[in-house]
Write a protein that holds these residues in place. Structure first.
Motif, PDB file in Angstrom:
ATOM      1  N   ARG A 177       1.029  11.725   5.820  1.00 47.35           N
ATOM      2  CA  ARG A 177       0.473  11.673   4.471  1.00 47.35           C
ATOM      3  C   ARG A 177       0.141  10.250   4.061  1.00 47.35           C
ATOM      4  NH1 ARG A 177       2.299  12.878   0.027  1.00 47.35           N
ATOM      5  NH2 ARG A 177       0.558  14.093  -0.714  1.00 47.35           N
ATOM      6  N   PRO A 178      -0.805   9.615   4.731  1.00 46.71           N
ATOM      7  CA  PRO A 178      -1.173   8.252   4.326  1.00 46.71           C
ATOM      8  C   PRO A 178      -1.669   8.263   2.880  1.00 46.71           C
ATOM      9  CG  PRO A 178      -2.740   9.133   5.939  1.00 46.71           C
ATOM     10  CD  PRO A 178      -1.605  10.097   5.862  1.00 46.71           C
ATOM     11  N   ALA A 179      -1.218   7.281   2.095  1.00 43.62           N
ATOM     12  CA  ALA A 179      -1.478   7.284   0.656  1.00 43.62           C
ATOM     13  C   ALA A 179      -2.903   6.898   0.297  1.00 43.62           C
ATOM     14  CB  ALA A 179      -0.507   6.334  -0.048  1.00 43.62           C
ATOM     15  N   ASN A 180      -3.574   6.217   1.202  1.00 44.53           N
ATOM     16  CA  ASN A 180      -4.957   5.822   0.913  1.00 44.53           C
ATOM     17  C   ASN A 180      -5.733   5.587   2.209  1.00 44.53           C
ATOM     18  OD1 ASN A 180      -4.366   3.194   1.845  1.00 44.53           O
ATOM     19  ND2 ASN A 180      -3.587   2.614  -0.162  1.00 44.53           N
ATOM     20  N   LEU A 181      -7.016   5.309   2.048  1.00 44.45           N
ATOM     21  CA  LEU A 181      -7.893   5.142   3.209  1.00 44.45           C
ATOM     22  C   LEU A 181      -7.446   4.007   4.115  1.00 44.45           C
ATOM     23  CD1 LEU A 181     -11.533   5.559   1.831  1.00 44.45           C
ATOM     24  CD2 LEU A 181     -10.430   6.885   3.651  1.00 44.45           C
ATOM     25  N   PHE A 182      -6.934   2.926   3.498  1.00 47.01           N
ATOM     26  CA  PHE A 182      -6.526   1.793   4.316  1.00 47.01           C
ATOM     27  C   PHE A 182      -5.392   2.183   5.261  1.00 47.01           C
ATOM     28  CE2 PHE A 182      -3.816  -1.756   5.313  1.00 47.01           C
ATOM     29  CZ  PHE A 182      -4.729  -2.580   5.961  1.00 47.01           C
ATOM     30  N   VAL A 183      -4.355   2.817   4.708  1.00 43.05           N
ATOM     31  CA  VAL A 183      -3.207   3.213   5.534  1.00 43.05           C
ATOM     32  C   VAL A 183      -3.653   4.243   6.579  1.00 43.05           C
ATOM     33  CG1 VAL A 183      -0.913   4.269   5.532  1.00 43.05           C
ATOM     34  CG2 VAL A 183      -1.580   2.730   3.675  1.00 43.05           C
ATOM     35  N   ALA A 184      -4.525   5.154   6.163  1.00 43.08           N
ATOM     36  CA  ALA A 184      -5.014   6.185   7.089  1.00 43.08           C
ATOM     37  C   ALA A 184      -5.681   5.561   8.303  1.00 43.08           C
ATOM     38  CB  ALA A 184      -6.000   7.102   6.367  1.00 43.08           C
ATOM     39  N   GLN A 209       0.816  -1.212   0.000  1.00 47.19           N
ATOM     40  CA  GLN A 209       0.000   0.000   0.000  1.00 47.19           C
ATOM     41  C   GLN A 209       0.855   1.270   0.000  1.00 47.19           C
ATOM     42  OE1 GLN A 209      -3.643  -0.371   0.228  1.00 47.19           O
ATOM     43  NE2 GLN A 209      -2.871  -2.356  -0.396  1.00 47.19           N
ATOM     44  N   GLN A 210       1.925   1.238   0.783  1.00 44.86           N
ATOM     45  CA  GLN A 210       2.782   2.418   0.920  1.00 44.86           C
ATOM     46  C   GLN A 210       4.076   2.006   1.600  1.00 44.86           C
ATOM     47  OE1 GLN A 210       0.833   5.680   2.977  1.00 44.86           O
ATOM     48  NE2 GLN A 210       2.534   7.109   2.645  1.00 44.86           N
ATOM     49  N   SER A 252     -12.187   5.037  -4.686  1.00 44.03           N
ATOM     50  CA  SER A 252     -10.937   4.293  -4.873  1.00 44.03           C
ATOM     51  C   SER A 252     -10.101   4.237  -3.599  1.00 44.03           C
ATOM     52  CB  SER A 252     -10.095   4.948  -5.970  1.00 44.03           C
ATOM     53  OG  SER A 252      -9.553   6.166  -5.498  1.00 44.03           O
ATOM     54  N   GLY A 253     -10.375   5.133  -2.654  1.00 42.79           N
ATOM     55  CA  GLY A 253      -9.611   5.170  -1.412  1.00 42.79           C
ATOM     56  C   GLY A 253      -8.332   5.987  -1.511  1.00 42.79           C
ATOM     57  N   GLU A 254      -7.941   6.403  -2.730  1.00 44.55           N
ATOM     58  CA  GLU A 254      -6.649   7.077  -2.859  1.00 44.55           C
ATOM     59  C   GLU A 254      -6.693   8.500  -2.277  1.00 44.55           C
ATOM     60  OE1 GLU A 254      -5.739   8.559  -7.105  1.00 44.55           O
ATOM     61  OE2 GLU A 254      -7.593   7.441  -7.280  1.00 44.55           O
ATOM     62  N   ARG A 255      -5.517   8.965  -1.887  1.00 43.29           N
ATOM     63  CA  ARG A 255      -5.386  10.288  -1.296  1.00 43.29           C
ATOM     64  C   ARG A 255      -5.598  11.352  -2.357  1.00 43.29           C
ATOM     65  NH1 ARG A 255      -2.903  11.974   3.286  1.00 43.29           N
ATOM     66  NH2 ARG A 255      -2.515  14.199   3.323  1.00 43.29           N
TER      67      ARG A 255
END
Ligand SMILES: Nc1ncnc2c1ncn2[C@@H]1O[C@H](COP(=O)(O)OP(=O)(O)OP(=O)(O)O)[C@@H](O)[C@H]1O
Ligand SMILES: [Mg+2]
Length: 375
Positions: free
Chosen positions: A226-233, A215-216, A369-372
């Motif tokens: 700066r989490p790259a997407n919703l999952f990492v956030a 994911q990142q 998409s979940g992306e940042r």
């Protein structure tokens, strides 16, 4: 000393319908401490075992330095692995356990003795060298397992949840020791854990995996900021980031009465996908209380909105900090929110507080998409 490169490395288990690790791409620098983290079953151990040579690589390749090790047997890779269960030989002394791999390799006795004693000194195990593992505490056994890896002076250390058998306090102590030791020895290390706090405190960089997909990869600081997407956030940070789906408005998105500025391009990108909402993320420590009367409160400037009303359901007092678990009406829907407050000024259960997200500390993600989307 060596770099480690995963080059689109893929592992499909026999009978598996999708890869357990899917085109993993990571370049690990010489001497770096890289942590692989993610939920159970995401492919952490598989990734590590591929590097160790304990698991086949079905596509792509793995390099240690400039050696392609993809199809080398484990013993030729110059790595040492520390497992979760330590796997010490119960009938051998600590010294014999630590020196065993060297003995098998035919290293002269005197040299083994010297290496074991040096490692024992580093790990504070000198007084235990003639004991059997059963006469040691969990933390001491863990250090013997480390010692066994150190004496081999490998190019790369691999560790798979080495602290999970320790109690909470010892785990915190030991993780500091391992991180310190790794820095002193300067040996490239790949460390697996499902514990995001462990990942964030130990790693030079952290790689987050989900369903076999990377994911990142980033420094702990960037991962958090700066989490790259919703999952990492949602995965990195405890308590987790508040994530709220809100409608897109002109020039920004609304969080209660506050407009969170978002670049037009990002909003347009979301709208082009056919999305009418985005997901706004705010960490618990990035809310300001307004309208209250404690030291924490920010005085309202003229014309400033009174913030979002949050009903306090549960209060967690941790001494220095407190956390409010509450509900708020956002855009006509009831949402759960977690807000950090000062431990000296914790609102009462059942009361209402008003909060605004702090400027520049919000995150915006594509709901679909979940992306940042935000910077
Ligand atoms: N030997 C195997 N045969 C078939 N499938 C396997 C095998 N080992 C693991 N898997 C599957 O591959 C996926 C990744 O497993 P892996 O052990 O790498 O996860 P993990 O991230 O280490 O999880 P955990 O945190 O629970 O240790 C899982 O879906 C698992 O069920
Ligand atoms: Mg595992």
């Amino acid at each position: 000393m060596a770099t480690v490169t995963y080059d689109k490395a893929t592992r499909v288990y026999p009978g598996g319908d999708k890869p357990a690790v899917d085109k993993l791409d990571i370049e690990i620098a010489d001497g770096e401490f890289l942590v692989l983290v993610g939920p159970s079953g995401c492919g952490k151990s598989t990734s590590l075992r591929m590097l160790a040579g304990l698991e086949d690589v079905n596509e792509g390749s793995i390099r240690i330095g400039d050696r392609d090790v993809t199809h080398l047997p484990p013993k030729d890779r110059d790595i040492a692995m520390v497992f979760q269960n330590y796997a010490l030989y119960p009938h051998m002394t600590v010294a014999d356990n630590m020196g065993f791999a060297l003995k098998i390799a035919g290293v002269p006795k005197a040299e083994i003795r010297k290496k074991v004693e040096d490692a024992a000194k580093i790990l504070d195990l000198t007084e235990f060298l003639s004991r059997k593992p059963k006469a040691l505490s969990g933390g001491q056994r863990q250090r013997v397992a480390m010692g066994r890896a150190i004496v081999r002076e490998p190019q790369v250390f691999l560790m798979d949840e080495p602290l999970s058998n320790l109690d909470a306090k010892l785990r915190v102590q030991t993780r500091t020791q391992i991180a310190g030791l790794q820095r002193r020895l300067g040996i490239t290390t790949v460390y697996v854990t499902h514990d995001q706090v462990e990942a964030m405190t130990m790693g030079d960089r952290v790689a987050v995996l989900k369903d076999g997909l990377l994911q990142q990869v980033d420094s702990p600081r960037n991962m958090y900021d700066r989490p790259a997407n919703l999952f990492v956030a949602g995965f990195i940070g405890s308590p987790a980031m508040n994530l709220v789906e809100v409608p897109i408005t002109d020039g920004g998105v609304k969080f209660g009465n506050s407009v969170v500025p978002v670049e037009r391009d990002a909003l347009k990108a979301a709208a082009d996908k056919g999305d009418s909402t985005v997901t706004v993320g705010v960490r618990p420590e990035h809310f300001d209380l307004v309208n209250g009367d404690g030291d924490e409160s920010k005085k309202l400037a003229k014309g400033e909105s009174a913030g979002v009303a949050v009903t306090v359901n549960v209060v967690e007092e941790l001494g220095a900090d407190g956390y409010i678990y509450g509900t708020a009406d956002l855009g006509g829907e009831t949402r759960d929110l977690v807000v950090r407050v000062s431990g000296r000024n914790v609102p009462e259960k059942g009361s209402t507080v008003h909060i605004v997200p702090r400027g520049g500390e919000t995150h915006v993600f594509s709901t679909s998409s979940g992306e940042r989307l935000s910077d």
